[in-house]
Scaffold this motif. Structure first.
Motif, PDB file in Angstrom:
ATOM      1  N   ASP A 193       0.832  -1.210   0.000  1.00  0.00           N
ATOM      2  CA  ASP A 193       0.000   0.000   0.000  1.00  0.00           C
ATOM      3  C   ASP A 193       0.864   1.256   0.000  1.00  0.00           C
ATOM      4  O   ASP A 193       0.514   2.265  -0.619  1.00  0.00           O
ATOM      5  CB  ASP A 193      -0.918   0.009   1.229  1.00  0.00           C
ATOM      6  CG  ASP A 193      -2.007  -1.049   1.156  1.00  0.00           C
ATOM      7  OD1 ASP A 193      -2.285  -1.527   0.046  1.00  0.00           O
ATOM      8  OD2 ASP A 193      -2.560  -1.396   2.215  1.00  0.00           O
ATOM      9  N   LEU A 194       1.992   1.199   0.676  1.00  0.00           N
ATOM     10  CA  LEU A 194       2.878   2.357   0.789  1.00  0.00           C
ATOM     11  C   LEU A 194       3.553   2.682  -0.537  1.00  0.00           C
ATOM     12  O   LEU A 194       3.658   3.850  -0.937  1.00  0.00           O
ATOM     13  CB  LEU A 194       3.941   2.072   1.861  1.00  0.00           C
ATOM     14  CG  LEU A 194       4.969   3.161   2.151  1.00  0.00           C
ATOM     15  CD1 LEU A 194       4.298   4.383   2.786  1.00  0.00           C
ATOM     16  CD2 LEU A 194       6.058   2.609   3.074  1.00  0.00           C
ATOM     17  N   TYR A 195       3.997   1.661  -1.270  1.00  0.00           N
ATOM     18  CA  TYR A 195       4.789   1.874  -2.468  1.00  0.00           C
ATOM     19  C   TYR A 195       3.975   1.893  -3.760  1.00  0.00           C
ATOM     20  O   TYR A 195       4.374   2.541  -4.731  1.00  0.00           O
ATOM     21  CB  TYR A 195       5.847   0.774  -2.605  1.00  0.00           C
ATOM     22  CG  TYR A 195       6.817   0.664  -1.457  1.00  0.00           C
ATOM     23  CD1 TYR A 195       7.215   1.781  -0.731  1.00  0.00           C
ATOM     24  CD2 TYR A 195       7.332  -0.579  -1.079  1.00  0.00           C
ATOM     25  CE1 TYR A 195       8.105   1.669   0.330  1.00  0.00           C
ATOM     26  CE2 TYR A 195       8.227  -0.701  -0.024  1.00  0.00           C
ATOM     27  CZ  TYR A 195       8.608   0.425   0.674  1.00  0.00           C
ATOM     28  OH  TYR A 195       9.488   0.295   1.710  1.00  0.00           O
ATOM     29  N   GLY A 196       2.904   1.152  -3.827  1.00  0.00           N
ATOM     30  CA  GLY A 196       2.238   0.972  -5.116  1.00  0.00           C
ATOM     31  C   GLY A 196       0.953   1.756  -5.234  1.00  0.00           C
ATOM     32  O   GLY A 196       0.461   2.313  -4.249  1.00  0.00           O
ATOM     33  N   PRO A 197       0.361   1.772  -6.472  1.00  0.00           N
ATOM     34  CA  PRO A 197       0.905   1.198  -7.711  1.00  0.00           C
ATOM     35  C   PRO A 197       1.966   2.079  -8.369  1.00  0.00           C
ATOM     36  O   PRO A 197       2.738   1.617  -9.197  1.00  0.00           O
ATOM     37  CB  PRO A 197      -0.332   1.081  -8.612  1.00  0.00           C
ATOM     38  CG  PRO A 197      -1.204   2.194  -8.148  1.00  0.00           C
ATOM     39  CD  PRO A 197      -1.000   2.308  -6.659  1.00  0.00           C
ATOM     40  N   GLU A 198       2.009   3.378  -8.009  1.00  0.00           N
ATOM     41  CA  GLU A 198       3.075   4.256  -8.498  1.00  0.00           C
ATOM     42  C   GLU A 198       3.918   4.678  -7.308  1.00  0.00           C
ATOM     43  O   GLU A 198       3.487   5.448  -6.464  1.00  0.00           O
ATOM     44  CB  GLU A 198       2.497   5.510  -9.179  1.00  0.00           C
ATOM     45  CG  GLU A 198       3.577   6.437  -9.707  1.00  0.00           C
ATOM     46  CD  GLU A 198       3.008   7.719 -10.308  1.00  0.00           C
ATOM     47  OE1 GLU A 198       3.794   8.581 -10.697  1.00  0.00           O
ATOM     48  OE2 GLU A 198       1.763   7.839 -10.365  1.00  0.00           O
ATOM     49  N   PRO A 199       5.154   4.155  -7.192  1.00  0.00           N
ATOM     50  CA  PRO A 199       5.974   4.461  -6.013  1.00  0.00           C
ATOM     51  C   PRO A 199       6.176   5.957  -5.830  1.00  0.00           C
ATOM     52  O   PRO A 199       6.356   6.700  -6.791  1.00  0.00           O
ATOM     53  CB  PRO A 199       7.310   3.769  -6.338  1.00  0.00           C
ATOM     54  CG  PRO A 199       6.967   2.720  -7.344  1.00  0.00           C
ATOM     55  CD  PRO A 199       5.837   3.275  -8.150  1.00  0.00           C
ATOM     56  N   TYR A 200       6.140   6.393  -4.579  1.00  0.00           N
ATOM     57  CA  TYR A 200       6.266   7.825  -4.303  1.00  0.00           C
ATOM     58  C   TYR A 200       7.607   8.377  -4.758  1.00  0.00           C
ATOM     59  O   TYR A 200       7.727   9.566  -5.061  1.00  0.00           O
ATOM     60  CB  TYR A 200       6.052   8.102  -2.809  1.00  0.00           C
ATOM     61  CG  TYR A 200       7.037   7.469  -1.862  1.00  0.00           C
ATOM     62  CD1 TYR A 200       8.290   8.029  -1.634  1.00  0.00           C
ATOM     63  CD2 TYR A 200       6.712   6.310  -1.162  1.00  0.00           C
ATOM     64  CE1 TYR A 200       9.196   7.454  -0.756  1.00  0.00           C
ATOM     65  CE2 TYR A 200       7.603   5.737  -0.273  1.00  0.00           C
ATOM     66  CZ  TYR A 200       8.836   6.295  -0.074  1.00  0.00           C
ATOM     67  OH  TYR A 200       9.727   5.734   0.799  1.00  0.00           O
ATOM     68  N   TRP A 201       8.645   7.519  -4.841  1.00  0.00           N
ATOM     69  CA  TRP A 201       9.953   8.026  -5.262  1.00  0.00           C
ATOM     70  C   TRP A 201       9.986   8.375  -6.754  1.00  0.00           C
ATOM     71  O   TRP A 201      10.942   8.992  -7.209  1.00  0.00           O
ATOM     72  CB  TRP A 201      11.063   7.033  -4.920  1.00  0.00           C
ATOM     73  CG  TRP A 201      10.830   5.630  -5.404  1.00  0.00           C
ATOM     74  CD1 TRP A 201      10.974   5.144  -6.668  1.00  0.00           C
ATOM     75  CD2 TRP A 201      10.425   4.515  -4.595  1.00  0.00           C
ATOM     76  NE1 TRP A 201      10.677   3.820  -6.710  1.00  0.00           N
ATOM     77  CE2 TRP A 201      10.356   3.393  -5.462  1.00  0.00           C
ATOM     78  CE3 TRP A 201      10.155   4.356  -3.240  1.00  0.00           C
ATOM     79  CZ2 TRP A 201       9.993   2.131  -4.994  1.00  0.00           C
ATOM     80  CZ3 TRP A 201       9.799   3.112  -2.793  1.00  0.00           C
ATOM     81  CH2 TRP A 201       9.717   2.010  -3.649  1.00  0.00           C
ATOM     82  N   ASP A 202       8.961   7.998  -7.504  1.00  0.00           N
ATOM     83  CA  ASP A 202       8.857   8.411  -8.903  1.00  0.00           C
ATOM     84  C   ASP A 202       7.839   9.531  -9.090  1.00  0.00           C
ATOM     85  O   ASP A 202       7.488   9.871 -10.223  1.00  0.00           O
ATOM     86  CB  ASP A 202       8.459   7.213  -9.783  1.00  0.00           C
ATOM     87  CG  ASP A 202       9.600   6.234  -9.979  1.00  0.00           C
ATOM     88  OD1 ASP A 202      10.765   6.677  -9.912  1.00  0.00           O
ATOM     89  OD2 ASP A 202       9.337   5.039 -10.200  1.00  0.00           O
ATOM     90  N   ASN A 203       7.365  10.103  -8.001  1.00  0.00           N
ATOM     91  CA  ASN A 203       6.336  11.142  -8.057  1.00  0.00           C
ATOM     92  C   ASN A 203       6.745  12.323  -7.179  1.00  0.00           C
ATOM     93  O   ASN A 203       6.445  12.348  -5.985  1.00  0.00           O
ATOM     94  CB  ASN A 203       4.992  10.568  -7.593  1.00  0.00           C
ATOM     95  CG  ASN A 203       3.867  11.583  -7.694  1.00  0.00           C
ATOM     96  OD1 ASN A 203       4.030  12.667  -8.268  1.00  0.00           O
ATOM     97  ND2 ASN A 203       2.724  11.236  -7.129  1.00  0.00           N
ATOM     98  N   PRO A 204       7.454  13.311  -7.742  1.00  0.00           N
ATOM     99  CA  PRO A 204       7.934  14.442  -6.938  1.00  0.00           C
ATOM    100  C   PRO A 204       6.833  15.208  -6.209  1.00  0.00           C
ATOM    101  O   PRO A 204       7.119  15.921  -5.246  1.00  0.00           O
ATOM    102  CB  PRO A 204       8.631  15.331  -7.972  1.00  0.00           C
ATOM    103  CG  PRO A 204       9.019  14.392  -9.075  1.00  0.00           C
ATOM    104  CD  PRO A 204       7.908  13.379  -9.136  1.00  0.00           C
TER     105      PRO A 204
END
Length: 310
Positions: free
Chosen positions: A289-300
């Motif tokens: 739930d924390l990382y997906g489906p779009e990981p926060y490290w790819d979303n500034p």
């Protein structure tokens, strides 16, 4: 003492690595733990552990026995939770293996909220860039970043991992920007410590291999990241690792049309068993739930991205 209690003591000794450490976890003296282990071995008619005052080692029979009782104990825990209607509660100690940098950057900051929700649970987080034998070393699960081969373990993909070529503006200013894949031969490319060949996928789906051969050799992913930021050369890095540096301009993409295989992912790996312990299931669900489906490290724009960058 019931047979299940004997199995639990044996399991704790293996995972803790010593009689005294297992005794502390169970609230028993080392002498009592040793006596109950001898009773189990006498009942089975075989030696399970070679032990001294300081360390233990599994015998061949002990290794096979341990691998099988892990599933038994997990099934007992699952059954008790089902009967008592406490399936949402986690208890005991959760032993986790994770890569050093990823664990520090993207697991450790999130442990507090998970543990506040599960106050009866303790976590033993072991950080290492080497693949551990999670069964032999008593881990409940391991976090791995890889294109996983077939194995006897079960893996759940938590997130995609993007790996891109990066360099510092200072390096580009001094050495120029490579324009084609073949230009990499003329640049300083920093290899990972395991000698991994870069397998890069181009814009048309072509896969090409390149063996970096730079002046720095290190077993530390963090040292390699700092070397790239300092302008030493070009490296292949994951966006979870260098996202903040890319956003701030401390690093720039090199050959942005080329990247690592899309089959590489972030996985939670755990021993194959019919019943997954509640503590493991809850933690894996939490990370998913924390990382997906779009990981926060790819979303500034994500608040977690901002917190990780600070």
């Amino acid at each position: 003492m019931t047979p299940t209690e004997e199995l639990e003591i044996f399991s704790h000794v293996v995972s803790a690595g010593s009689l005294s450490a297992a005794g502390r976890e169970l609230g028993l003296s080392p002498a009592v733990v040793s006596k109950r282990l001898r009773k189990l071995e006498d009942r089975l008619g075989t030696r399970l552990l070679q032990r001294t005052t300081r360390q233990i080692a599994l015998t061949e029979a002990g290794q096979g026995f341990y691998e099988r009782i892990v599933a038994v104990l997990a099934a007992v825990e699952e059954a008790e939770a089902f009967v008592s209607r406490r399936s949402a509660q986690a208890k005991g100690t959760l032993k986790i293996s994770a890569p050093t940098s990823f664990g520090r950057m993207h697991i450790a900051p999130h442990l507090t909220s998970f543990m506040e929700a599960h106050t009866d649970l303790s976590i033993n987080l072991v950080l290492s860039d080497e693949f551990v034998d999670i069964v032999a070393e008593g881990f409940d699960l391991a976090i791995r970043i890889a294109e996983l081969p077939d194995s006897s373990l079960v893996a759940r993909r938590l997130a995609d991992v993007k790996r891109v070529l990066v360099a510092s503006p200072a390096y580009i200013s001094k050495h120029g920007q490579p324009q084609t894949f073949d230009d990499l031969d003329e640049h300083i490319c920093l290899p990972p410590h395991n000698g991994e060949v870069w397998r890069l996928e181009g814009p048309d789906g072509e896969i090409r291999a390149f063996r970096p051969d730079g002046p720095l050799s290190t077993n530390s992913s963090e040292v390699l990241r700092e070397a790239v930021v300092a302008g030493m050369g070009i490296a292949l890095r994951s966006t979870w690792d260098v996202g903040p540096e890319l956003a701030k301009g401390d690093l720039v993409h090199v050959l942005p049309e080329w990247g690592a295989s899309k089959h590489i992912g972030l996985h939670a790996v755990y021993p194959s068993r019919r019943f997954l312990p509640i503590k493991v299931r809850l933690f894996i669900d939490y990370l998913a739930d924390l990382y997906g489906p779009e990981p926060y490290w790819d979303n500034p724009g994500d608040a977690l991205y901002t917190a990780a960058a600070e």
